[in-house]
Design a protein around this motif. Structure first.
Motif, PDB file in Angstrom:
ATOM      1  N   ARG A  84       0.828  -1.218   0.000  1.00  0.00           N
ATOM      2  CA  ARG A  84       0.000   0.000   0.000  1.00  0.00           C
ATOM      3  C   ARG A  84       0.860   1.265   0.000  1.00  0.00           C
ATOM      4  NH1 ARG A  84      -1.473   4.312  -0.047  1.00  0.00           N
ATOM      5  NH2 ARG A  84      -3.441   5.254   0.667  1.00  0.00           N
ATOM      6  N   ILE A  85       2.013   1.194   0.636  1.00  0.00           N
ATOM      7  CA  ILE A  85       2.858   2.379   0.787  1.00  0.00           C
ATOM      8  C   ILE A  85       3.829   2.557  -0.382  1.00  0.00           C
ATOM      9  CG2 ILE A  85       4.825   3.198   2.199  1.00  0.00           C
ATOM     10  CD1 ILE A  85       3.141   2.422   4.644  1.00  0.00           C
ATOM     11  N   LEU A  86       4.169   1.483  -1.055  1.00  0.00           N
ATOM     12  CA  LEU A  86       5.171   1.539  -2.122  1.00  0.00           C
ATOM     13  C   LEU A  86       4.868   2.556  -3.233  1.00  0.00           C
ATOM     14  CD1 LEU A  86       6.405  -2.118  -2.675  1.00  0.00           C
ATOM     15  CD2 LEU A  86       7.838  -0.077  -2.373  1.00  0.00           C
ATOM     16  N   PRO A  87       3.629   2.706  -3.701  1.00  0.00           N
ATOM     17  CA  PRO A  87       3.403   3.679  -4.787  1.00  0.00           C
ATOM     18  C   PRO A  87       3.865   5.084  -4.452  1.00  0.00           C
ATOM     19  CG  PRO A  87       1.527   2.212  -4.591  1.00  0.00           C
ATOM     20  CD  PRO A  87       2.408   1.914  -3.414  1.00  0.00           C
ATOM     21  N   GLY A  88       3.664   5.536  -3.222  1.00  0.00           N
ATOM     22  CA  GLY A  88       4.115   6.866  -2.817  1.00  0.00           C
ATOM     23  C   GLY A  88       5.626   6.989  -2.864  1.00  0.00           C
ATOM     24  N   MET A  89       6.317   5.930  -2.436  1.00  0.00           N
ATOM     25  CA  MET A  89       7.777   5.920  -2.503  1.00  0.00           C
ATOM     26  C   MET A  89       8.250   5.932  -3.948  1.00  0.00           C
ATOM     27  SD  MET A  89       8.887   3.188   0.455  1.00  0.00           S
ATOM     28  CE  MET A  89       8.589   3.480   2.200  1.00  0.00           C
ATOM     29  N   ARG A  90       7.603   5.139  -4.790  1.00  0.00           N
ATOM     30  CA  ARG A  90       7.983   5.101  -6.204  1.00  0.00           C
ATOM     31  C   ARG A  90       7.820   6.472  -6.854  1.00  0.00           C
ATOM     32  NH1 ARG A  90       8.338  -0.056  -8.637  1.00  0.00           N
ATOM     33  NH2 ARG A  90       7.491  -1.792  -7.413  1.00  0.00           N
ATOM     34  N   ASN A  91       6.698   7.120  -6.568  1.00  0.00           N
ATOM     35  CA  ASN A  91       6.440   8.435  -7.157  1.00  0.00           C
ATOM     36  C   ASN A  91       7.477   9.468  -6.726  1.00  0.00           C
ATOM     37  OD1 ASN A  91       4.180   7.507  -8.518  1.00  0.00           O
ATOM     38  ND2 ASN A  91       2.744   8.148  -6.917  1.00  0.00           N
ATOM     39  N   ALA A  92       7.932   9.328  -5.472  1.00  0.00           N
ATOM     40  CA  ALA A  92       8.920  10.262  -4.936  1.00  0.00           C
ATOM     41  C   ALA A  92      10.341   9.913  -5.361  1.00  0.00           C
ATOM     42  CB  ALA A  92       8.833  10.292  -3.416  1.00  0.00           C
ATOM     43  N   GLY A  93      10.535   8.667  -5.810  1.00  0.00           N
ATOM     44  CA  GLY A  93      11.876   8.228  -6.182  1.00  0.00           C
ATOM     45  C   GLY A  93      12.794   8.003  -5.001  1.00  0.00           C
ATOM     46  N   TRP A  94      12.202   7.749  -3.835  1.00  0.00           N
ATOM     47  CA  TRP A  94      13.002   7.540  -2.618  1.00  0.00           C
ATOM     48  C   TRP A  94      12.142   6.853  -1.558  1.00  0.00           C
ATOM     49  CZ3 TRP A  94      13.563   8.336   2.605  1.00  0.00           C
ATOM     50  CH2 TRP A  94      14.867   8.282   3.130  1.00  0.00           C
ATOM     51  N   GLY A  95      12.738   5.917  -0.854  1.00  0.00           N
ATOM     52  CA  GLY A  95      12.018   5.267   0.233  1.00  0.00           C
ATOM     53  C   GLY A  95      12.907   4.296   0.977  1.00  0.00           C
ATOM     54  N   ARG A  96      12.495   3.981   2.192  1.00  0.00           N
ATOM     55  CA  ARG A  96      13.209   3.026   3.036  1.00  0.00           C
ATOM     56  C   ARG A  96      12.196   2.060   3.651  1.00  0.00           C
ATOM     57  NH1 ARG A  96      16.635   4.996   0.480  1.00  0.00           N
ATOM     58  NH2 ARG A  96      18.528   6.102   1.168  1.00  0.00           N
ATOM     59  N   ILE A  97      12.431   0.774   3.425  1.00  0.00           N
ATOM     60  CA  ILE A  97      11.592  -0.278   4.024  1.00  0.00           C
ATOM     61  C   ILE A  97      12.506  -1.131   4.888  1.00  0.00           C
ATOM     62  CG2 ILE A  97      10.116  -2.267   3.584  1.00  0.00           C
ATOM     63  CD1 ILE A  97       9.604  -0.907   0.762  1.00  0.00           C
ATOM     64  N   ILE A  98      12.280  -1.087   6.172  1.00  0.00           N
ATOM     65  CA  ILE A  98      13.134  -1.778   7.136  1.00  0.00           C
ATOM     66  C   ILE A  98      12.259  -2.717   7.955  1.00  0.00           C
ATOM     67  CG2 ILE A  98      14.734  -1.501   9.067  1.00  0.00           C
ATOM     68  CD1 ILE A  98      15.070   1.468   7.925  1.00  0.00           C
ATOM     69  N   THR A  99      12.636  -3.971   7.983  1.00  0.00           N
ATOM     70  CA  THR A  99      11.841  -4.971   8.681  1.00  0.00           C
ATOM     71  C   THR A  99      12.648  -5.571   9.820  1.00  0.00           C
ATOM     72  OG1 THR A  99      10.635  -5.478   6.641  1.00  0.00           O
ATOM     73  CG2 THR A  99      10.518  -7.100   8.418  1.00  0.00           C
ATOM     74  N   SER A 100      12.110  -5.451  11.014  1.00  0.00           N
ATOM     75  CA  SER A 100      12.762  -6.017  12.195  1.00  0.00           C
ATOM     76  C   SER A 100      12.332  -7.477  12.319  1.00  0.00           C
ATOM     77  CB  SER A 100      12.353  -5.235  13.449  1.00  0.00           C
ATOM     78  OG  SER A 100      13.016  -5.715  14.588  1.00  0.00           O
ATOM     79  N   ALA A 101      13.299  -8.378  12.350  1.00  0.00           N
ATOM     80  CA  ALA A 101      12.988  -9.805  12.401  1.00  0.00           C
ATOM     81  C   ALA A 101      13.499 -10.411  13.706  1.00  0.00           C
ATOM     82  CB  ALA A 101      13.579 -10.512  11.181  1.00  0.00           C
ATOM     83  N   SER A 102      14.338 -11.421  13.625  1.00  0.00           N
ATOM     84  CA  SER A 102      14.836 -12.123  14.805  1.00  0.00           C
ATOM     85  C   SER A 102      16.114 -12.848  14.434  1.00  0.00           C
ATOM     86  CB  SER A 102      13.793 -13.131  15.306  1.00  0.00           C
ATOM     87  OG  SER A 102      14.369 -14.083  16.182  1.00  0.00           O
ATOM     88  N   SER A 103      16.994 -13.024  15.401  1.00  0.00           N
ATOM     89  CA  SER A 103      18.206 -13.793  15.147  1.00  0.00           C
ATOM     90  C   SER A 103      17.884 -15.230  14.757  1.00  0.00           C
ATOM     91  CB  SER A 103      19.121 -13.773  16.375  1.00  0.00           C
ATOM     92  OG  SER A 103      18.496 -14.380  17.488  1.00  0.00           O
ATOM     93  N   GLY A 104      16.658 -15.665  15.036  1.00  0.00           N
ATOM     94  CA  GLY A 104      16.243 -17.017  14.688  1.00  0.00           C
ATOM     95  C   GLY A 104      16.197 -17.291  13.202  1.00  0.00           C
ATOM     96  N   VAL A 105      16.268 -16.254  12.359  1.00  0.00           N
ATOM     97  CA  VAL A 105      16.244 -16.492  10.909  1.00  0.00           C
ATOM     98  C   VAL A 105      17.602 -16.950  10.392  1.00  0.00           C
ATOM     99  CG1 VAL A 105      14.410 -14.763  10.631  1.00  0.00           C
ATOM    100  CG2 VAL A 105      16.783 -14.131  10.151  1.00  0.00           C
ATOM    101  N   VAL A 106      18.659 -16.729  11.157  1.00  0.00           N
ATOM    102  CA  VAL A 106      19.977 -17.205  10.748  1.00  0.00           C
ATOM    103  C   VAL A 106      20.521 -18.279  11.689  1.00  0.00           C
ATOM    104  CG1 VAL A 106      20.609 -15.116   9.498  1.00  0.00           C
ATOM    105  CG2 VAL A 106      21.134 -15.283  11.937  1.00  0.00           C
ATOM    106  N   ALA A 107      20.008 -18.323  12.905  1.00  0.00           N
ATOM    107  CA  ALA A 107      20.397 -19.353  13.874  1.00  0.00           C
ATOM    108  C   ALA A 107      19.150 -19.692  14.676  1.00  0.00           C
ATOM    109  CB  ALA A 107      21.516 -18.858  14.792  1.00  0.00           C
ATOM    110  N   PRO A 108      18.332 -20.659  14.192  1.00  0.00           N
ATOM    111  CA  PRO A 108      17.047 -20.948  14.822  1.00  0.00           C
ATOM    112  C   PRO A 108      17.143 -21.098  16.336  1.00  0.00           C
ATOM    113  CG  PRO A 108      17.240 -22.169  12.793  1.00  0.00           C
ATOM    114  CD  PRO A 108      18.577 -21.516  13.017  1.00  0.00           C
ATOM    115  N   ILE A 109      16.197 -20.452  17.020  1.00  0.00           N
ATOM    116  CA  ILE A 109      16.184 -20.429  18.484  1.00  0.00           C
ATOM    117  C   ILE A 109      15.301 -21.555  18.990  1.00  0.00           C
ATOM    118  CG2 ILE A 109      15.639 -19.036  20.509  1.00  0.00           C
ATOM    119  CD1 ILE A 109      15.902 -16.557  18.636  1.00  0.00           C
ATOM    120  N   PRO A 110      15.809 -22.406  19.873  1.00  0.00           N
ATOM    121  CA  PRO A 110      15.002 -23.507  20.403  1.00  0.00           C
ATOM    122  C   PRO A 110      13.705 -22.993  21.046  1.00  0.00           C
ATOM    123  CG  PRO A 110      17.301 -23.807  21.006  1.00  0.00           C
ATOM    124  CD  PRO A 110      17.193 -22.443  20.387  1.00  0.00           C
TER     125      PRO A 110
END
Length: 261
Positions: A125-151
């Motif tokens: 939904r937000i991407l069109p505004g970024m595209r029109n402006a020619g600038w944007g930042r999409i940052i997603t906070s995840a977890s260390s479990g994506v590279v070293a699965p956490i029990p």
């Protein structure tokens, strides 16, 4: 260092406290007009009020991100107030501790919607505004479990890994129009979520939480849990004009804890 984001509009999910609160404060300190979104409306407004008290611009939205039906309404309200969103920080809550096996299909579906599909739908939904402006930042906070699965964090390990593949693919699609997409991985950051996980482990193992926390700290080379502000400042840099050549990346903020290469 001027990060070059003064006056931009930044939307941060899960910003009522914890790492989300730290992220939105770091962005506001750099002059961004911030939108504090959280399922806990009171917590979101408290964070926004603190930012305003510091002379920065902020407003809060009570937002249950798992409800896809409210995305259009909430984004439209942001655009009416601040214009298009230039910086989007996808920061969602995690599922309860569980093994990866034996979980009901309904459980997988519930958290897929709140942790994955919601992020994808909001970003689209937000991407069109970024595209029109020619600038944007999409940052997603995840977890260390994506590279070293956490029990015992099976749902989180699996679902957050989906977002890594999505973000990397999206980075290739939008990099040519000035939009970057990155994943940030927290290690053991001193937030209520980490306290909760330590308490849950202590209860499962019949131990005191202080021993569990001390054992965890011993695995971190810098010898302590991270401060939320340290995490927020890394995200603010990735959101900056200075970070324009960083995209499709996974950035670890973990004090050296993650053992994988």
């Amino acid at each position: 260092m001027d990060l070059g984001i003064s006056g931009t509009c930044a939307l941060v999910l899960g910003a009522g406290g914890g790492v989300g609160g730290a992220i939105v404060r770091s962005l506001a300190a750099e002059g961004a007009k911030v939108v504090v979104a959280d399922i806990d409306g009171e917590a979101a407004e408290k964070t926004a009020d603190c930012i305003r008290s510091a002379g920065r611009e902020a407003f809060s939205i009570k937002w249950n991100i798992s409800d896809l039906a409210v995305i259009e309404r909430n984004v439209a309200a942001i655009e009416d107030r601040y214009g298009h969103v230039s910086i989007l920080v996808n920061n969602t809550g995690g599922p309860p501790p569980t093994p990866v096996s034996g979980q009901a299909a309904e459980q997988w579906s519930k958290f897929f919607q709140s942790m994955v599909l919601s992020v994808i739908a909001l970003t689209d939904r937000i991407l069109p505004g970024m595209r029109n402006a020619g600038w944007g930042r999409i940052i997603t906070s995840a977890s260390s479990g994506v590279v070293a699965p956490i029990p015992n964090l099976g749902l989180s390990n699996a679902l957050r890994s989906t977002l890594v593949g999505w973000s990397k693919t999206l980075a290739k699609e939008v990099g040519g129009v000035g939009i970057t997409c990155n994943i940030v991985l927290p290690g053991r950051i001193a937030t209520p979520r980490i306290i909760f996980l330590d308490e849950q482990k202590a209860n499962r193992e019949g131990r005191c939480v202080e021993d569990v926390s001390a054992e965890s700290v011993a695995t971190i080379p810098v010898g302590r849990y991270g401060n939320p502000e340290e995490y927020g400042d890394v995200v603010a840099f990735l959101a900056s004009t200075r970070a324009s050549f960083i995209t499709g990346s996974i950035i670890r903020v973990d004090g050296g804890m993650i053992t994988s290469i």
